[in-house]
Design a protein around this motif. Structure first.
Motif, PDB file in Angstrom:
ATOM      1  N   ILE A 265      98.832 106.786  15.266  1.00 46.77           N
ATOM      2  CA  ILE A 265      98.973 105.334  15.371  1.00 46.77           C
ATOM      3  C   ILE A 265      99.986 104.848  14.335  1.00 46.77           C
ATOM      4  O   ILE A 265      99.997 105.308  13.196  1.00 46.77           O
ATOM      5  N   GLU A 266     100.797 103.879  14.743  1.00 47.34           N
ATOM      6  CA  GLU A 266     101.828 103.345  13.851  1.00 47.34           C
ATOM      7  C   GLU A 266     101.204 102.786  12.576  1.00 47.34           C
ATOM      8  O   GLU A 266     100.221 102.039  12.636  1.00 47.34           O
ATOM      9  N   PRO A 267     101.746 103.153  11.421  1.00 51.82           N
ATOM     10  CA  PRO A 267     101.211 102.646  10.152  1.00 51.82           C
ATOM     11  C   PRO A 267     101.312 101.120  10.075  1.00 51.82           C
ATOM     12  O   PRO A 267     102.195 100.506  10.669  1.00 51.82           O
ATOM     13  N   LEU A 268     100.399 100.536   9.343  1.00 51.30           N
ATOM     14  CA  LEU A 268     100.363  99.098   9.160  1.00 51.30           C
ATOM     15  C   LEU A 268     100.748  98.789   7.716  1.00 51.30           C
ATOM     16  O   LEU A 268     100.123  99.295   6.776  1.00 51.30           O
ATOM     17  N   LEU A 269     101.778  97.985   7.550  1.00 48.44           N
ATOM     18  CA  LEU A 269     102.259  97.603   6.224  1.00 48.44           C
ATOM     19  C   LEU A 269     101.854  96.152   5.980  1.00 48.44           C
ATOM     20  O   LEU A 269     102.255  95.259   6.719  1.00 48.44           O
ATOM     21  N   ILE A 270     101.041  95.921   4.950  1.00 51.69           N
ATOM     22  CA  ILE A 270     100.519  94.585   4.646  1.00 51.69           C
ATOM     23  C   ILE A 270     101.065  94.149   3.291  1.00 51.69           C
ATOM     24  O   ILE A 270     100.861  94.825   2.291  1.00 51.69           O
ATOM     25  N   GLU A 271     101.747  93.008   3.288  1.00 48.11           N
ATOM     26  CA  GLU A 271     102.324  92.488   2.047  1.00 48.11           C
ATOM     27  C   GLU A 271     101.543  91.261   1.594  1.00 48.11           C
ATOM     28  O   GLU A 271     101.329  90.335   2.370  1.00 48.11           O
ATOM     29  N   ASP A 272     101.107  91.272   0.358  1.00 51.38           N
ATOM     30  CA  ASP A 272     100.409  90.137  -0.236  1.00 51.38           C
ATOM     31  C   ASP A 272     101.274  89.606  -1.376  1.00 51.38           C
ATOM     32  O   ASP A 272     101.298  90.177  -2.469  1.00 51.38           O
ATOM     33  N   THR A 273     101.996  88.529  -1.097  1.00 51.67           N
ATOM     34  CA  THR A 273     102.920  87.994  -2.098  1.00 51.67           C
ATOM     35  C   THR A 273     102.185  87.324  -3.258  1.00 51.67           C
ATOM     36  O   THR A 273     102.731  87.230  -4.354  1.00 51.67           O
TER      37      THR A 273
ATOM     38  N   LYS B 173      96.410 105.603   9.629  1.00 52.54           N
ATOM     39  CA  LYS B 173      95.255 106.226  10.261  1.00 52.54           C
ATOM     40  C   LYS B 173      95.682 107.501  10.967  1.00 52.54           C
ATOM     41  O   LYS B 173      96.665 107.512  11.693  1.00 52.54           O
ATOM     42  N   MET B 174      94.930 108.549  10.737  1.00 52.21           N
ATOM     43  CA  MET B 174      95.231 109.826  11.384  1.00 52.21           C
ATOM     44  C   MET B 174      94.511 109.900  12.728  1.00 52.21           C
ATOM     45  O   MET B 174      93.658 110.736  12.956  1.00 52.21           O
ATOM     46  N   GLU B 175      94.885 108.960  13.604  1.00 53.43           N
ATOM     47  CA  GLU B 175      94.358 108.911  14.957  1.00 53.43           C
ATOM     48  C   GLU B 175      95.542 108.944  15.901  1.00 53.43           C
ATOM     49  O   GLU B 175      96.552 108.285  15.656  1.00 53.43           O
ATOM     50  N   LYS B 176      95.410 109.682  16.965  1.00 50.96           N
ATOM     51  CA  LYS B 176      96.472 109.744  17.963  1.00 50.96           C
ATOM     52  C   LYS B 176      96.533 108.423  18.710  1.00 50.96           C
ATOM     53  O   LYS B 176      95.521 107.767  18.923  1.00 50.96           O
ATOM     54  N   GLU B 177      97.741 108.029  19.126  1.00 54.34           N
ATOM     55  CA  GLU B 177      97.892 106.806  19.901  1.00 54.34           C
ATOM     56  C   GLU B 177      97.079 106.882  21.176  1.00 54.34           C
ATOM     57  O   GLU B 177      96.501 105.897  21.612  1.00 54.34           O
ATOM     58  N   SER B 178      96.982 108.059  21.769  1.00 49.50           N
ATOM     59  CA  SER B 178      96.214 108.232  22.999  1.00 49.50           C
ATOM     60  C   SER B 178      94.732 107.970  22.748  1.00 49.50           C
ATOM     61  O   SER B 178      94.028 107.469  23.623  1.00 49.50           O
TER      62      SER B 178
END
Length: 63
Positions: A31-39, A49-54
């Protein structure tokens, strides 16, 4: 110490390995990584997450 190692070819510039990490992640089909920015906190969080997209598609279809 870091600068010295980088100058002799044993280190990279800060952040230079991030695109490589993303390429490998994608090549594994995770799954595509999620980048969260907290200014407010001057903080960046990377969720990988080490989960397959499928797997994600399967769970979305079954719920």
């Amino acid at each position: 110490m870091q600068i010295m190692l980088r100058l002799v070819g044993f280190g990279d510039n800060a952040g230079s390995g991030f695109p490589t990490i993303l390429e490998v992640w994608k090549s594994e089909g995770w799954i595509e990584p999620l980048l969260i920015e907290d200014t407010n906190l001057n903080q960046v969080t990377l969720v990988m997450k080490m989960e397959k997209e499928s797997d994600e598609e399967f769970w979305q279809k079954t719920t």
